[in-house]
Enzyme design. Structure first.
Site, PDB file in Angstrom:
ATOM      1  CD  GLN B  51      -0.941   0.345   3.751  1.00  0.00           C
ATOM      2  OE1 GLN B  51      -2.348   0.368   3.479  1.00  0.00           O
ATOM      3  NE2 GLN B  51      -0.585   0.140   5.036  1.00  0.00           N
ATOM      4  CB  SER B  53       3.231   7.327  -1.597  1.00  0.00           C
ATOM      5  OG  SER B  53       4.401   7.157  -1.299  1.00  0.00           O
ATOM      6  CG  ASP B  69      10.009   5.115   4.528  1.00  0.00           C
ATOM      7  OD1 ASP B  69       9.980   6.502   4.681  1.00  0.00           O
ATOM      8  OD2 ASP B  69      10.828   4.649   5.049  1.00  0.00           O
ATOM      9  CG  ASP B  71       3.785   2.286   3.684  1.00  0.00           C
ATOM     10  OD1 ASP B  71       3.486   3.556   3.223  1.00  0.00           O
ATOM     11  OD2 ASP B  71       4.548   2.237   4.707  1.00  0.00           O
ATOM     12  NE  ARG B 109      -2.107   3.667  12.958  1.00  0.00           N
ATOM     13  CZ  ARG B 109      -3.030   4.253  12.320  1.00  0.00           C
ATOM     14  NH1 ARG B 109      -4.247   3.963  12.514  1.00  0.00           N
ATOM     15  NH2 ARG B 109      -2.813   5.469  11.586  1.00  0.00           N
ATOM     16  CG  ASP B 122       5.466   1.076   8.444  1.00  0.00           C
ATOM     17  OD1 ASP B 122       4.454   1.013   8.575  1.00  0.00           O
ATOM     18  OD2 ASP B 122       6.469   1.356   8.988  1.00  0.00           O
ATOM     19  CG  ASP B 181      -3.587   2.842  17.565  1.00  0.00           C
ATOM     20  OD1 ASP B 181      -2.495   2.976  18.495  1.00  0.00           O
ATOM     21  OD2 ASP B 181      -3.844   3.916  17.212  1.00  0.00           O
ATOM     22  CD  GLN B 195      -5.830   5.741   1.982  1.00  0.00           C
ATOM     23  OE1 GLN B 195      -4.623   4.970   1.974  1.00  0.00           O
ATOM     24  NE2 GLN B 195      -5.789   6.375   3.131  1.00  0.00           N
ATOM     25  CE1 TYR B 234      -5.187   9.928   2.769  1.00  0.00           C
ATOM     26  CE2 TYR B 234      -4.203   9.104   0.875  1.00  0.00           C
ATOM     27  CZ  TYR B 234      -5.129   9.388   1.532  1.00  0.00           C
ATOM     28  OH  TYR B 234      -6.651   9.496   0.870  1.00  0.00           O
ATOM     29  CB  VAL B 288      -6.283  12.844   6.589  1.00  0.00           C
ATOM     30  CG1 VAL B 288      -7.073  11.543   6.122  1.00  0.00           C
ATOM     31  CG2 VAL B 288      -7.001  14.211   6.033  1.00  0.00           C
ATOM     32  NE  ARG B 291       0.283  10.914  13.102  1.00  0.00           N
ATOM     33  CZ  ARG B 291       0.984  10.306  13.103  1.00  0.00           C
ATOM     34  NH1 ARG B 291       2.435  10.697  13.498  1.00  0.00           N
ATOM     35  NH2 ARG B 291       0.967   9.067  12.362  1.00  0.00           N
TER      36      ARG B 291
END
Lengths: 604, 370
Positions: B51, B53, B69, B71, B109, B122, B181, B195, B234, B288, B291
């Site tokens: 998954q 980017s 990175d 995912d 997570r 990840d 989480d 997405q 993201y 989104v 944070r």
């Protein structure tokens, strides 16, 4: 066939295609791809000039092909197979064939004749990183002129359309037409007959010269020829001539490609041809010359006959039986031809045609040992090169290697040292042969290929063995190659060239491991600028009707002087009378030759 | 000016290199193969897929010195009744200890695996999805991802994969995947395929320019305006997705309008000292921008306002050197340089109409002949 990986895209080309953003109306359609068969990188673009015409769509799509060594090498613009032009225009190759993603009608962008008042020397900036932009500018100008029908304007040198051949063998027939013979044609009623063709050379690409035009009863025209052609063998296959009143050309500027098109555009042709071919029914192919008046200058009255060659197919035998006609009748045989070899869909097998009417008229002691003992390699056997080589050989140099990938043309002879019998041959080879004929102990060899790509192991070895390398190409590209080539040791290098009208003579001499291209460019640049300022206003020389290529103005005597100064400089250098490498510039005029750089000490 | 060839070269420059892609492929495959062979874990893993980017074609190559990175989601059969979020994650520890000694760390997570300094994986496990989802996962071949370039939108394999996922995503609309989480001690919803599908849809409606717009703006953030830390990745992509208009003709236009619309739409939040709430594509209840602090958002929007002005100047410039200079100011040195005096100074791009030259192109000096 296994896929070979594409070569890496050179940065210079990647960067150059961004120049498209500076061209109004231009946009990139397909980004750069490698074309293995062409050995070039290509991209597809769209050009928009804001107007369209019957033959020019708006916008139009183009393929641009670039060689990997950009900004050196070729750049070519071709119409895309769709959404672009399909007809043939002036200053363009014949656009009749599809070649994959583009058509065959490559644009002739280097001819200056269609832009900027026609007079400027607007030169392709080979070696400059923005060179592609120059080509884009020229292409949009070309397109705009094409849409307006002004690619050929009043006052331009007339350019014949290209008459493309269909298959081998290919023959060129030259004529000696000029203004006075035109007067003869204007005064006669004769429309067809037999033409005598003399051989000029015995090599594969045949070149023949028309010498006499006759009818059944009379000689219409016999050219004034010299003793050489007079003594030549005549071609024994009968050839015919047919005279038209106007040039057979289709809009915008294309030769008729089929017999159907030819008959439609020249309705009178059939009548003459039918009567002319009666004597050709022998089961063989024959040549025919189709004549029509042209003017050397667009917009002016016709002043010369052009004879366009074609090869007739084998025609029906004279005793052919055709239904509806008496056997053995001329009409019957002709009818058969019209449905067979000359049927409408059949392509006309056009051949080469040239005009050779312009004729021009076309040194002692021995040089010092230090020069005559050199073994010389000469790159470039053009006008200047041939003179330098001749002077060197006649002056005592015994070992010469000549490198040139070009062929000798009739038009070269006014300044070259060679003769008519060698036209069509490799310049390098025939120059070498001529040099060998000068003295018994001259060893002269040749390479009919380009430097350095054409060098095989044997030639490379030979080059490494020479002691004096002379460039007579007038090309920066050659000098750049000479600066990169591995010469295998120290050599004496010399570059000879002239500016406009050979007023300035540039002799650059250096001793070293390679040719010092950067120093050369720096030294010669201010002189080239001065030369440009002196002569930029003058009109370029006109050649005979044909695809224009740059012919520099300078006479044989000016070239000879330049060659002389080069040879004298070399002799002095070989005797080590020059302290260091460098450029020597001479200016010549009616009062003689003066050295202008470096300025001789003791003068102001 | 839009300078499409300049943007093409900029995007080529910020793409992961061939070596980096090779590494991502190799390491992902290795992890997947090790999981499949692991006697302890392979029975509980339904499938793994990429998954993030790179999967959406919105990822750039890392800044020099940083790692790529990747995912990865591992869909498992662990039920939420039997496993707490922490336990689900811990289930992977023995495997990691055996196969990636000293190379793994537990995050909120996921497990972060760093086989070397150039790449980090990840790994996010999910709880057991429904039978329906499990079946469609197996049929989408979503696990086969080879990190192609976005040029490969045209590639049949890529297209087919995307079509199948679009269908799958539809099926799962009501059933997002659930990931642990462990800091919050909850199982949380996630919908990566939605997405991906959303991105692909947006790409279609923007003449394929959308993903390139995202990459350019992300690069701007990474290289020219790296502070504040958030929003980035993201969330930044999400904002661009909301603000980039449809039916754009070029990346340049998309970038400019994205900045301008962000400024129009989010400025009122800054003025009232708030951060907008933007619902995640697949899980609308997730914000989104959760944070992002008010102060950080305001600072970020300050950059956006400046960028919008600079982009507009670059877009509206009517000659190449000026335009390229401004774009370069916005994006940095990875954006190609304008040419020198040669080649520059054309009229405004596009739109036909040509002006004849009045004098020959500048040529250095005259000619030499022989």
């Amino acid at each position: 066939m296994p896929d070979t990986p594409d070569p890496e895209l050179p940065q210079s080309i990647s960067k150059a295609r961004r120049l498209i953003e500076s061209v109004p109306g231009a946009s990139l359609l397909t980004d750069l791809k490698w074309f293995e068969t062409e050995s070039k990188w290509g991209f597809k673009c769209r050009l928009s000039i804001g107007t369209s015409s019957e033959f020019v769509p708006e916008p139009s799509d183009w393929w641009v092909l670039v060689e990997p060594q950009y900004p050196w090498g070729d750049i070519r613009f071709y119409p895309a197979t769709s959404a672009s032009i399909t007809a043939t225009f002036p200053h363009q190759k014949a656009n009749n064939r599809e070649k994959g993603e583009w058509r065959s009608g490559e644009l002739c962008l280097r001819s200056p004749l269609f832009s900027l008042g026609r007079a400027a020397y607007d030169i392709d900036p080979v070696g400059d990183s923005s060179r592609l932009k120059w080509h884009f500018d020229r292409a949009t100008e070309w397109l705009s002129d094409a849409a307006k029908g002004t690619l050929l304007r009043d006052g331009d040198a007339y350019e014949l359309p290209i008459f493309p051949p269909v298959h081998e063998p290919f023959v060129t027939v030259a004529n000696l037409e000029d203004e006075s013979t035109f007067a003869t044609w204007s005064a006669t009623d004769a429309r067809y007959g037999v033409v005598d063709l003399a051989r000029v050379s015995s090599n594969k690409k045949e070149v023949l010269v028309a010498t006499k035009f006759s009818t059944a009863n009379d000689v219409v025209l016999s050219y004034k020829i010299g003793s050489w052609l007079t003594g030549m063998e005549l071609e024994n296959e009968t050839a015919i001539w047919v005279r038209l009143d106007t040039i057979p050309v289709l809009q915008p500027h294309q030769a008729p490609l089929t017999w159907g098109e030819l008959r439609t555009i020249s309705p009178e042709l059939s009548g003459y041809l039918q009567r002319a071919v009666g004597i050709l029914r022998d089961g063989k192919e024959h040549l025919a010359l189709i004549g029509f008046p042209i003017s050397r200058i667009v917009g002016q009255a016709a002043d010369r006959m052009h004879w366009q060659t074609l090869r007739l197919p084998v025609l029906a035998a004279s005793d052919t039986f055709t239904p509806g006609f008496r056997q053995g009748s001329a009409q019957g045989a002709w009818q058969r031809d019209l449905t067979d070899g000359l049927k409408s869909s059949e392509k006309v097998n056009w051949q080469g045609a040239e005009n050779w009417s312009k004729q021009q008229a076309i040194a002692r002691g021995v040089f010092g040992d230090s020069l005559t003992s050199q073994s010389v390699a000469m790159i470039g056997a053009g006008a200047l090169g041939s003179h330098v080589a001749n002077l060197l050989a006649r002056g005592g140099v015994d070992k010469l290697s000549i490198i040139d990938d070009d062929k000798l043309e009739y038009g070269n002879l006014c300044r070259h040292t060679l003769g008519m019998n060698l036209v069509g041959r490799s310049k390098a080879h025939v120059t070498a042969v001529q040099l060998a004929s000068i003295r018994a102990n001259v060893e002269a060899d040749s390479l009919n290929d380009s430097f350095p790509e054409g060098l095989d192991a044997k030639h490379r070895e030979q080059l490494l063995g020479t002691s004096l390398v002379i460039d007579c190409t007038g090309s920066d590209e050659t000098l750049q190659e000479m600066s990169k080539f591995a010469w295998g040791g120290e050599k004496l290098f010399c570059s000879v060239s002239v500016g406009y009208y050979a007023k300035r003579i540039y002799v650059y001499i250096a001793r070293g491991a390679t040719f010092p291209f950067d120093e050369f460019q720096t030294a010669v640049a201010p002189w080239l600028t001065k030369d440009m300022e002196d002569f930029a206003h003058l009109e370029p020389e006109r050649e005979s009707a044909g695809c224009w290529h740059i012919s520099f103005p300078a006479r044989v005597d000016e070239i000879a002087v330049a060659a002389s100064m080069a040879v004298r400089s070399l002799e002095k250098w070989a005797r080590e009378e020059f302290a260091e490498s460098g450029l020597h510039v001479f200016e010549q005029g009616l009062d003689g030759v003066v050295k202008v750089f470096p300025v001789p000490s003791g003068t102001t | 000016m839009e300078l499409p060839t300049y943007f093409a070269d900029f995007l080529k420059e910020i793409r992961p290199t061939a070596a980096q892609k090779k590494k991502m492929r190799t390491e992902h495959r290795r992890l997947r193969d090790l999981l499949a062979k692991d006697t302890d874990l392979s029975p509980i893993i339904v499938s793994t897929f990429i998954q993030g980017s790179y999967r959406r074609f919105t990822g750039n190559k890392p800044l020099s010195g940083s790692a790529c990175d990747v995912d990865i989601i591992a869909v498992t059969t662990m039920s939420e009744q039997d496993y707490t979020p922490k336990a689900a994650l811990e289930r992977f520890r023995p495997f990691l200890k055996k196969n990636y000694p000293e190379q793994y760390t537990l995050q909120g997570r996921s497990w972060k695996i760093t086989p070397d300094s150039e790449i980090s994986l990840d790994l996010v496990p999910t709880s057991a999805p429904s039978e329906v989802v499990r079946e469609s996962l197996q049929s989408t071949r979503a696990s086969e991802w080879d990190f192609p370039d976005e040029d490969d939108w045209a590639d049949t394999t890529v297209r087919n994969a995307l079509l199948l996922e679009a269908k799958a995503a539809e099926q799962w609309k009501s059933e997002p995947l659930r990931i642990p989480d462990h800091e919050a001690e909850i199982w949380d919803d996630t919908h990566p395929l939605e997405q991906i599908r959303w991105t692909w849809q947006k790409s279609k409606s923007t003449n394929a320019h959308y993903v390139n717009v995202v990459k350019c703006v992300k690069r701007w953030r990474q290289v020219k305006r790296p502070t504040p830390k958030y929003p980035k990745s993201y969330p930044l992509e999400h904002m661009i997705g909301d603000c980039c208009p449809d039916d754009i003709g070029s990346v340049a236009l998309g970038v400019t309008r994205a900045f301008e619309v962000m400024e129009e739409r989010y400025r009122p939040f800054v003025n009232t000292k708030q951060v907008p709430k933007l619902g995640d594509r697949g899980v609308p209840s997730h914000d989104v921008l959760k944070r992002v602090t008010v102060a950080d958002f305001a600072a970020f929007m300050g950059h956006v306002a400046d960028a919008a002005k600079l982009a507009r100047t670059a877009l509206d410039a009517n000659n190449v050197p000026e335009s390229a200079k401004k774009w370069r100011e916005l994006f940095g040195d990875e954006f190609p340089e304008a040419p020198g005096d040669d080649g520059g100074g054309g009229g405004s791009g596009g739109g036909g109409g040509y002006t004849p030259r009045s004098k020959p192109s500048e040529v250095s000096g005259g000619r030499r002949f022989a």
